[in-house]
Design an enzyme around this catalytic site. Structure first.
Site, PDB file in Angstrom:
ATOM      1  N   HIS A 146      -5.799  11.279  -1.503  1.00  8.11           N
ATOM      2  CA  HIS A 146      -5.580  10.857  -0.220  1.00  8.11           C
ATOM      3  C   HIS A 146      -6.110  11.457   0.742  1.00  8.11           C
ATOM      4  CE1 HIS A 146      -2.478   8.935   2.186  1.00  8.11           C
ATOM      5  NE2 HIS A 146      -2.201   8.393   1.140  1.00  8.11           N
ATOM      6  N   GLU A 166      -8.693   4.905  -0.876  1.00  8.62           N
ATOM      7  CA  GLU A 166      -7.786   5.178  -2.024  1.00  8.62           C
ATOM      8  C   GLU A 166      -8.384   4.550  -3.136  1.00  8.62           C
ATOM      9  OE1 GLU A 166      -3.420   5.549  -1.129  1.00  8.62           O
ATOM     10  OE2 GLU A 166      -4.212   5.378   1.142  1.00  8.62           O
ATOM     11  N   HIS A 189       3.755   7.006  -4.794  1.00  8.14           N
ATOM     12  CA  HIS A 189       2.861   8.087  -4.911  1.00  8.14           C
ATOM     13  C   HIS A 189       3.338   9.162  -5.812  1.00  8.14           C
ATOM     14  CE1 HIS A 189       0.238   6.473  -1.954  1.00  8.14           C
ATOM     15  NE2 HIS A 189       0.524   6.890  -0.987  1.00  8.14           N
TER      16      HIS A 189
END
Length: 345
Positions: A175, A309, A101
């Site tokens: 997210h 996502e 991420h």
């Protein structure tokens, strides 16, 4: 339609978008974080359908990425490195020996420049940011924007745009953890989810893609006709067990229909549809969500939300045949995901 803004802490600003049908979306310029999405149930009761901290200051440390923009690359990059144009790029190791991420300087930790706007039928905020060449180990000066638009059709539209002056890796997503029961009344076990996908990507014990695609037929990953998330959470399938009893997998979209995903919660009657021009998504059922975090409507625990996502696949950096995350200097990154909310009687 209405937009309100107020300064919170650390020079952050919270924006609240409201349409003419009692739907509202609140978001921070810090991390582009969605803190609240409130929509009516079948009885017109308006409740929040995403996980958010009770105390805004808790977003300073946001290890679960609640509601945040994730980038430069959403997902795990194997061994925190990749080769592009013959050069090896080394990233931060922030999940074991891997990178996830965007790392500690990812977009979830950025104060974005906010540009609110309003039209007759929409209200929104456009967020912009410049990520310099080499930040987090990624090549290229990156100019990126993420636009949140709320419509009178109860749609939340996320538009992502970016350009780079060097070939780089880029795959942006949001997210948010959704819970359509409203105000966290229930876990997401009984959310009925349909995904237009014939294949998902196999994971190893570190949740890194192995390079193998698996057909969903005769597995708990066959959501083409819909199934309850409880099926995968309780499954003894090796892939569900690897993901800590649930889903944390990339599904490749068929891109045949008007929507890629539909989520129904029968008690509230709420329905959420997702349509994206991204090639797929990671569905994560919050299998390892930390317990005891103070949220707006209670305390966190596993399976309290589900993430959708929409993104390309970081597996493409190490394996052939996967949706690419490479953005070249002569290209414009343009992606859109639309979350539509309704209810059934």
């Amino acid at each position: 339609m209405n937009i309100e803004s107020r300064e919170i802490i650390n020079n952050w600003t919270l924006y609240t978008l409201t349409n003419d049908h009692n739907m509202s979306v609140s978001l921070l310029d810090f991390g582009g974080i969605i803190t609240n999405i409130s929509v009516p149930n079948r009885n017109k009761k308006v409740e929040n359908v995403v996980l958010g901290y009770k105390n805004i200051s808790d977003y300073v440390d946001n290890p679960n990425y609640l509601g945040a923009i994730v980038g430069r690359v959403a997902g795990r990059i194997q061994n925190a490195s990749f080769i592009l144009d013959g050069k090896t790029h080394t990233l931060e190791t922030n999940e074991g020996v891997h990178h996830i991420h965007g790392g500690s300087v990812g977009f979830h930790q950025v104060i974005w420049t906010a540009h609110p706007f309003q039209t007759a039928e929409t209200v929104g905020v456009r967020l912009t940011h410049t990520s310099p060449d080499g930040e987090g180990g990624y090549p290229g000066n990156l100019e990126v924007s993420v636009t949140y638009t709320l419509t009178n059709k109860n749609e939340l539209i996320l538009d992502y745009s970016a350009t780079t002056d060097k070939s780089t890796a880029l795959s942006l997503t949001n997210h948010s953890y959704f819970n359509l029961s409203g105000d966290l009344a229930e876990t997401i076990h009984n959310h009925h989810v349909t995904i237009d996908s014939d294949e998902f990507i196999e994971l190893d014990k570190d949740l890194i893609p192995t390079g193998k695609k698996i057909h969903v037929a005769n597995t708990p990953f066959d959501l083409r006709s819909g199934r309850y998330l409880a099926d995968g959470i309780s499954s003894t399938s090796n892939q569900n067990l690897i993901a800590n009893h649930g889903y944390d997998h990339y599904f490749i979209f068929n891109q045949k229909g008007q929507k890629n995903v539909e989520v129904k919660e029968e008690t509230s009657g709420r329905i959420m549809s997702i349509k994206s021009n991204q090639p797929g998504l990671v569905m994560y059922t919050a299998n390892t969500l930390n317990e005891g975090i103070e949220l707006a409507e209670g305390y966190s625990k596993p399976y309290l939300g589900v993430c959708f996502e929409t993104q390309a696949s970081p597996a493409s950096l190490h394996h052939e045949g996967f949706p690419t995350v490479v953005l070249n200097a002569d290209e414009i990154y343009e992606k859109q995901t639309v979350f539509s909310f309704s209810s059934e009687a």
